[in-house]
Scaffold this motif. Structure first.
Motif, short mmCIF file in Angstrom:
data_model
loop_
_atom_site.label_atom_id
_atom_site.label_comp_id
_atom_site.label_asym_id
_atom_site.label_seq_id
_atom_site.Cartn_x
_atom_site.Cartn_y
_atom_site.Cartn_z
N VAL A 133 1.24 -1.33 -0.29
CA VAL A 133 -0.26 0.03 0.01
C VAL A 133 0.80 1.16 0.04
O VAL A 133 1.27 1.43 0.86
CB VAL A 133 -0.99 0.06 1.13
CG1 VAL A 133 -2.07 1.19 0.96
CG2 VAL A 133 -1.91 -0.76 1.32
N GLY A 134 0.54 1.76 -1.22
CA GLY A 134 1.83 3.35 -1.13
C GLY A 134 3.10 2.76 -1.51
O GLY A 134 3.88 1.60 -1.95
N LEU A 135 4.15 3.08 0.09
CA LEU A 135 4.97 2.23 0.25
C LEU A 135 5.46 1.70 1.11
O LEU A 135 6.87 1.43 1.71
CB LEU A 135 6.20 3.87 0.44
CG LEU A 135 6.80 5.19 -0.54
CD1 LEU A 135 6.70 6.33 0.15
CD2 LEU A 135 7.55 4.21 -1.95
N ILE A 136 4.24 1.38 1.54
CA ILE A 136 4.26 0.33 2.85
C ILE A 136 4.36 -1.39 1.80
O ILE A 136 3.00 -1.79 1.22
CB ILE A 136 2.98 0.26 4.05
CG1 ILE A 136 2.86 2.06 3.71
CG2 ILE A 136 2.90 -0.04 5.11
CD1 ILE A 136 1.65 2.75 4.85
N ASP B 112 8.49 -0.16 5.56
CA ASP B 112 8.23 0.96 5.05
C ASP B 112 9.31 2.23 4.23
O ASP B 112 10.36 2.09 4.82
CB ASP B 112 7.68 1.49 5.92
CG ASP B 112 6.46 3.29 5.39
OD1 ASP B 112 5.85 3.34 3.93
OD2 ASP B 112 5.78 3.44 6.57
#
Lengths: 521, 243
Positions: free
Chosen positions: A423-426, A453
């Motif tokens: 999820v995004g950079l996670i 992250d």
């Protein structure tokens, strides 16, 4: 008196020593660096042969400096007009007449076995004559240093660690510099997490694109392209205006740079002779199997279109194959394309001239033609799991443990206990991380949700932490009264971490462990 | 006029001049800011400020900003284009984030650190400019980033430090000034001659911002400095200043 020949020779040597310019000593470079320079020379040689066939007007590629950064801390700069502090000239080594500089100030004794591979992109680095200098920055990762690769990864890495691939990466990044002089980037990088609608129509778009590419008949190929274009519009209904612009830009920038790679493979099939050999670089095979290398690009289209969670990753093959089809069906399309500042979809739209009625007809056939229901069900299941995983980690409260690997220069790549979701950079590991190894640093996780992250950090929240009780133990040699430990082994309820040198800082609700060295010394 | 009357007259004139000068004297400060990172030290940028209780005049690169607290107005002036725009002195509160922008499609892309600050006074001293200073060190730590700030504070504030910090420092530093004040409130009244802010962002390499006061004085400002110059055209947006 008659002088003897040895005496004359001695005088000659003395004369030469006293009155001639000294020849600069030639430094010797370690093999991994000399191989890199050879690959660069081959990259320039290839572009000398075909750059304007790849894209009309593409020149100036040899004027751009390169910077290579290695896992052992060494950095090499090639062709920079004014290297920043820390770089020293390498005497006598001048590929294509360019100066080479090394920064060894942070070098650690880490072996650098071949083959090496890496990626990166253009960045501003340094100033000359008051102007910022753009360099192509390549971060080298050594796949031979990684461990635990499964069979699938070995076959992929066979391609990714071949020197031909590294040369293609160089061409890709050089093409970015060419584009940026002509194309106005409108919106920045795509930042978008996929949903069911996006993933489903992206797969249909990719299927139609592949069929169009493999279709020999031009009219039939155009029919598939119509499907592709309408599916793209459907896909983008999940996005806001900015994200649509971002994706369109990515398709242009990454798509045409990947197209430059594929065109290279196509054009090198005949009449090409390399200037380097396997003596210079043992992993260079002179593009003898360009067809099978091109097949990897088609495989990338297949993998990315089927990947539920990939968004920006799709732009590389999608844009590439759209550009390949435009080259076939609308041969003059490249002239002035970047200058117009429009997306590939605009170019396709103009080629296909779809009326509103036709667009509706295409839209209504997508479902049955590509098996919408099956595709949707598969993606919906993955999206549901991802959302659940995200919710789970968001809801955890307690004492945070953050392990910071940024000083190692290596992105954290983990073996998951089961599936992971992004999820995004996670990167979320709902059932935990099995293991991360970076040189002598080893992180072993337990069965508990964790995240990686911002590329360099592992975060775990201890939900059972009690106020006064320390939730971790450290074994190792503490440096005086500092928070730095050598040969440390840290144990928590969630993981065990061993590191040659680490700093541990305690905050109110956080323990932060910063890895200071990845090598035992 | 006899000598004693002459002396009295001269003394009166000098005194009157001093009183007038003190009445119209404003704080005048010039600072330089240098960014460095990746082995590169970028050229210094200079900012000049005139200020008093009711007004601030700030000249950066291309524009001049005039803040009039008595009128509750802020003007951004382009001397090159002879244009200006009026913007609210107190920015409107940020719009509430709508549900769309926090949906799963947009999650996880941005990282905004929440720093835990620790601030320590040290026994290090140095003369910065012509001001004897002492060093205060602030360390901020967040999950994925950290920041270390050296603050060289003047032992005796040469100008109205509280006003300068409130109206200039808070907007000029690269960290949340209010966060630091919450931990170390006495900073509010300290005049900082030099900042060295080392920032370790999550992914990008460390960047250092150094801000140094190069001139600080109390003096009479140029006339009408807190007014938009006559003949300047008013425009409706910052973009129109340069178009």
């Amino acid at each position: 008196m008659k002088t003897t020949i040895p005496v004359k020779a001695a005088f000659l040597l003395l004369f030469l020593a006293l009155f001639t310019e000294p020849v600069p000593a030639q430094d010797t470079l370690p093999k991994y660096l000399s191989v890199q320079l050879k690959q660069l020379e081959e990259t320039w040689h290839i572009l000398d042969l075909i750059s304007t066939e790849i894209w009309p007007g593409w020149t100036g590629y040899a004027d751009l400096p390169f910077m290579f950064a290695y896992p052992n801390g060494v950095r090499m700069l090639v062709g920079h007009p004014k290297p920043p502090e820390g770089f020293s000239l390498v005497a006598g080594i001048t590929p294509r007449g360019k100066t080479v500089y090394l920064d060894r100030s942070k070098e650690i004794p880490l072996p650098m076995p071949l083959p090496l591979s890496g990626g990166g992109g253009p960045i501003p680095y340094g100033i000359a004559d008051g102007k910022s200098i753009t360099v192509i920055s390549i971060n080298i990762r050594s796949s031979s240093l990684a461990e635990g690769m499964d069979t699938n990864r070995v076959s992929r890495d066979t391609y990714s660690t071949r020197s031909e691939n590294q040369i293609l990466i160089g061409i890709h990044e050089l093409f970015h510099c060419f584009q940026k002089n002509l194309y106005q980037w409108k919106s920045g990088n795509l930042r978008f997490n996929t949903d069911e609608n996006y993933a489903t129509y992206a797969e249909i778009e990719g299927l139609a694109l592949e069929r169009a590419y493999l279709e020999a008949n031009d009219d039939s190929a155009k029919e598939y392209l119509k499907d592709c274009l309408v599916a793209k519009q459907r896909k983008r209904r999940s996005m806001n205006d900015l994200e649509r612009l971002q994706e369109s830009d990515e398709d242009v920038m990454e798509g045409t740079a990947t197209y430059a790679e594929l065109m290279t493979l196509m054009l090198l099939k005949s009449g090409y002779e390399s200037i380097i050999t396997q003596n210079d670089d043992p992993y260079f095979y002179s593009f003898k199997d360009a067809d099978s290398l091109a097949q990897f690009k088609l495989n990338s289209l297949r993998t990315n279109r089927a990947s539920t969670l990939s968004s920006i990753g799709k732009s590389y093959p999608f844009g590439c194959f759209e550009a390949m089809l435009l080259t076939r069906l609308s041969p003059g399309w490249r002239n002035g394309f970047f200058q117009k500042g429009k997306g590939l979809e605009v170019e396709l739209d103009s080629l296909l001239s779809l009326s509103l009625q036709e667009r509706e007809a295409v839209d209504s056939r997508l479902s049955s033609r590509y098996g919408y229901d099956t595709i949707y069900a598969r993606h919906a299941s993955v999206i549901g799991e991802r959302n659940k995983a995200y919710e789970t980690v968001q809801q955890r409260t307690g004492m945070s443990y953050v392990v910071n690997f940024k000083n190692t220069g290596d992105f954290v790549s983990a073996e998951s206990l089961q599936t992971s979701y992004r999820v995004g950079l996670i990167n979320i590991y709902p059932t935990g991380i099995r293991r991360v190894r970076i040189a002598d640093v080893v992180f072993e996780g337990k069965e508990t949700p964790m995240v990686i992250d911002q590329l360099y950090y592992i975060k775990w929240i201890d939900t059972e932490a009690k106020g006064s009780e320390s939730g971790y133990e450290v074994e190792g040699v503490r440096e005086g009264t500092t928070d730095i430990y050598r040969d440390a082994v840290i144990s928590t309820r969630g993981f065990r971490l061993s590191a040659p040198k680490i700093e541990i800082r305690e905050g109110k609700n956080r323990v932060k462990m910063t890895v200071l060295s990845k090598l035992k010394q | 006029m006899d000598t004693s009357h002459k002396r009295t007259f001269i003394a009166s004139v000098v005194l009157a001049a001093m009183i007038y000068s003190a009445a119209t004297a404003d704080d005048h400060i010039i600072f330089q800011r240098i960014r460095s990172g990746l082995g590169v030290r970028f050229p210094a940028r200079s900012t000049e400020i005139w200020m008093n209780e009711s007004s601030v005049w700030l000249k950066g690169s291309a524009y001049v900003t005039i803040e009039r607290y008595d009128l509750q107005k802020r003007w951004i002036v382009s001397p090159g284009k002879k244009r200006y725009v009026e913007v609210p002195l107190t920015p409107a509160p940020e719009k509430k984030i709508n549900n769309d922008s926090v949906a799963i499609q947009r999650a996880g892309w941005t990282y905004a650190p929440t720093y835990e600050w620790t601030v320590k006074e040290t026994d290090q001293e140095a003369v910065i400019g012509d001001q004897p200073c002492m060093l205060i060190v602030a360390e901020g730590d967040a999950d994925y980033s950290s920041e270390s700030v050296e603050l060289w504070v003047a032992k005796s504030a040469p100008v109205n430090a509280a006003l300068y910090n409130e109206r200039v420092t808070a907007g000029a530093v690269d960290f949340d000034w209010q966060d630091l004040l919450n931990v170390f409130p006495t900073l509010k009244n300290r005049f900082i001659m030099r900042f060295v802010d080392k920032r370790q962002p999550p992914i990008a390499p460390e960047t250092t911002y150094e801000t140094k006061i190069t001139k600080v004085e109390t003096a009479a400002p140029p006339p009408m400095i807190y007014e938009v110059p006559d003949g300047f055209q008013r425009v409706n947006s910052v973009q129109e200043l340069s178009n």
